[in-house]
Scaffold this motif. Structure first.
Motif, PDB file in Angstrom:
ATOM      1  N   SER A 339       1.142  -1.523   0.241  1.00  0.00           N
ATOM      2  CA  SER A 339       0.360  -0.450   0.127  1.00  0.00           C
ATOM      3  C   SER A 339       1.077   1.147   0.250  1.00  0.00           C
ATOM      4  O   SER A 339       1.671   1.794   0.697  1.00  0.00           O
ATOM      5  CB  SER A 339      -0.195   0.303   1.193  1.00  0.00           C
ATOM      6  OG  SER A 339      -1.795   1.264   1.118  1.00  0.00           O
ATOM      7  N   ALA A 341      -0.735   3.883   1.210  1.00  0.00           N
ATOM      8  CA  ALA A 341      -1.288   4.828   2.405  1.00  0.00           C
ATOM      9  C   ALA A 341      -1.307   4.510   3.717  1.00  0.00           C
ATOM     10  O   ALA A 341      -1.808   5.319   4.421  1.00  0.00           O
ATOM     11  CB  ALA A 341      -3.061   5.026   1.697  1.00  0.00           C
ATOM     12  N   THR A 395      -6.361   4.054  -4.955  1.00  0.00           N
ATOM     13  CA  THR A 395      -6.460   2.931  -3.114  1.00  0.00           C
ATOM     14  C   THR A 395      -7.165   2.154  -4.265  1.00  0.00           C
ATOM     15  O   THR A 395      -7.877   1.721  -2.845  1.00  0.00           O
ATOM     16  CB  THR A 395      -6.633   3.859  -1.794  1.00  0.00           C
ATOM     17  OG1 THR A 395      -6.100   5.565  -2.092  1.00  0.00           O
ATOM     18  CG2 THR A 395      -6.273   3.490  -0.878  1.00  0.00           C
TER      19      THR A 395
END
Length: 443
Positions: A339, A341, A395
């Motif tokens: 990820s 994020a 995302t």
């Protein structure tokens, strides 16, 4: 004269720039009538921002008020005059950020407006899917445009007439604006990542090709069933092999001063990026890699996840309840991804010969994330190839699935897009064809 300026922050996904429009009041202190741009006349959004693709055009029709006499007009694109009409059609030939200035003259007065338009390549706002192809046919590319409800199919041959990829295309990577496509048999092919026009290709690789990793502006690495080869990125020629690595090799990842190489014989071998000498053989893993936000490099084998410190190369082991099967028999790039994020990685639970339907999101320190999958595919779909990749643009998790079984089942594909934070399904796009998707490729 009073000036009014407006500004807007555009959503990051469109990568738009701020805009400033200038209008004027009806009269200044001397009583001169000044024209006014009542509406910018672009998309009716009232702000003068837009995003388009090469090959598209935009006609701008500003609406004026308070105009006296016979006005004259001027349009400038990045400071160069392009038209003196009241309406302007913008049709760019190159990608980039453009400022379009509109000026209207009436008598002794002047008013104007500034437009900001971002021009994208035809294959920029989305991601590729590298397809193995129906053996012995050559591989191909599909493309998904962000937010769309369909997939552009077999685009490489359509853009590059008469040219084909190698047989069983298994890997793709975007590096320095170029798309590198590795096939198990045949040449490594390089194309512009934004318009897909072929830039060149190597001679047929000396062994079965697996993956590509860019090192710097002039060097890259190609992993094969016979070690790792060094490639000159300017001439697209192989200049030698990495010393000390033998046998089958797979995934590679450059991080700071190191290059991590997955090998069948020695597991994770770490090279010094400067001279490609071996720094350390750190752990016997068989699937990888992903780099999490804390700088650690992730790999796995059996019932273990391994997190390798990106600085001192120390290894931390995380036990899991199921096996992570290697991909050496029918090599693919593996599902590991990270990820952008949060500090989390994703990987799939597959069978000995691939497949599987569960995808896990592991957050170090939260053991429960290793017990419940964040995604479980529908019963009529299973993973194929690398299967899972993270899309930092929105995302999301991008997952390629096929109908289980063989024969006609293999032409039933679905592209799944999930919320990477929660695992909620955002979109599923079915499509038909014997593609055998190897991996999604995101910038």
């Amino acid at each position: 004269m009073r000036k009014i300026s407006r500004s807007l922050q555009f959503p990051l996904v469109l990568v738009a720039l701020a805009m400033m429009g200038i209008t004027a009041c009806q009269k200044n202190e001397a009583g001169i009538v000044i024209p006014e741009v009542v509406s910018p006349g672009l998309n009716n959004n009232g702000n003068g921002n837009d995003t388009i693709y090469i090959g598209d055009s935009k006609t701008i029709r500003p609406q004026l008020g308070n105009v006296s006499g016979t006005p004259t007009y001027q349009w400038l694109v990045n400071g160069v005059e392009k038209s003196t009409d009241s309406v302007f059609t913008f049709k760019p030939a190159e990608r980039g950020d453009y400022t379009i200035s509109f000026k209207v003259y009436a008598g002794n007065s002047l008013s104007g407006y500034y437009y900001r338009i971002k021009v994208l390549g035809p294959w920029e706002n989305g991601f590729y899917i590298v397809n193995e192809g129906n053996y012995p046919a050559t591989g191909e590319l599909n493309f998904y445009r962000n937010g769309a409800d369909s997939i552009y199919q077999n685009i490489y041959g359509k853009v590059n007439a008469g040219k084909k990829l190698g047989v069983t295309s298994e890997y793709g990577a975007i590096y320095n604006g170029q798309l590198y496509i590795v096939s198990k048999s045949g040449p490594l092919v390089v194309a512009d990542a934004y318009n897909l026009l072929e830039k060149g290709r190597t001679a047929p690789l000396p062994a079965e090709g697996h993956a590509f990793c860019g090192i710097d502006n002039s060097r890259g690495l190609v992993s094969t069933t016979d070690g790792v080869y060094v490639m000159d990125l300017n001439t697209l020629t192989l200049t030698g092999k990495v010393n000390g690595i033998t046998g089958e090799t797979g995934g590679m990842l450059k991080s700071d001063n190191f290059v991590f190489v997955l090998t069948k014989n020695d597991g994770v071998v770490v090279l010094n990026a400067a001279d490609l000498s071996i720094n350390k053989k750190v752990v016997k893993a068989s699937v990888g890699f992903a780099k999490s936000r804390d700088g650690r490099i992730w790999a796995g084998e059996g019932k273990n996840l391994y997190a390798i410190d990106g600085g001192n190369l120390a290894v931390q082991t995380y036990p899991i309840s199921f096996d992570i099967y290697d991909t050496w028999g029918f090599w693919n790039a593996g599902s590991f991804c990270a990820s952008a994020a949060e500090n989390a990685i994703y990987f799939a639970q597959t069978g000995q010969y691939g497949g599987g339907s569960n995808v896990y999101k592991f957050v170090p320190g939260i053991d429960s994330t290793l017990t419940v999958p964040i995604v479980k595919l529908p019963a009529d779909r299973e993973l194929y190839g690398a299967g899972v990749r993270y899309n930092p643009t929105d995302t999301t998790l991008v997952i390629t699935g096929m109908k289980p079984g063989y024969g006609v089942n293999s032409q039933e594909n679905t592209l799944f897009i999930y919320n990477a934070m929660t695992g909620a399904l955002k979109k599923s796009i079915p499509y038909t064809g014997y593609f055998f998707p190897a991996m999604p490729v995101l910038n």
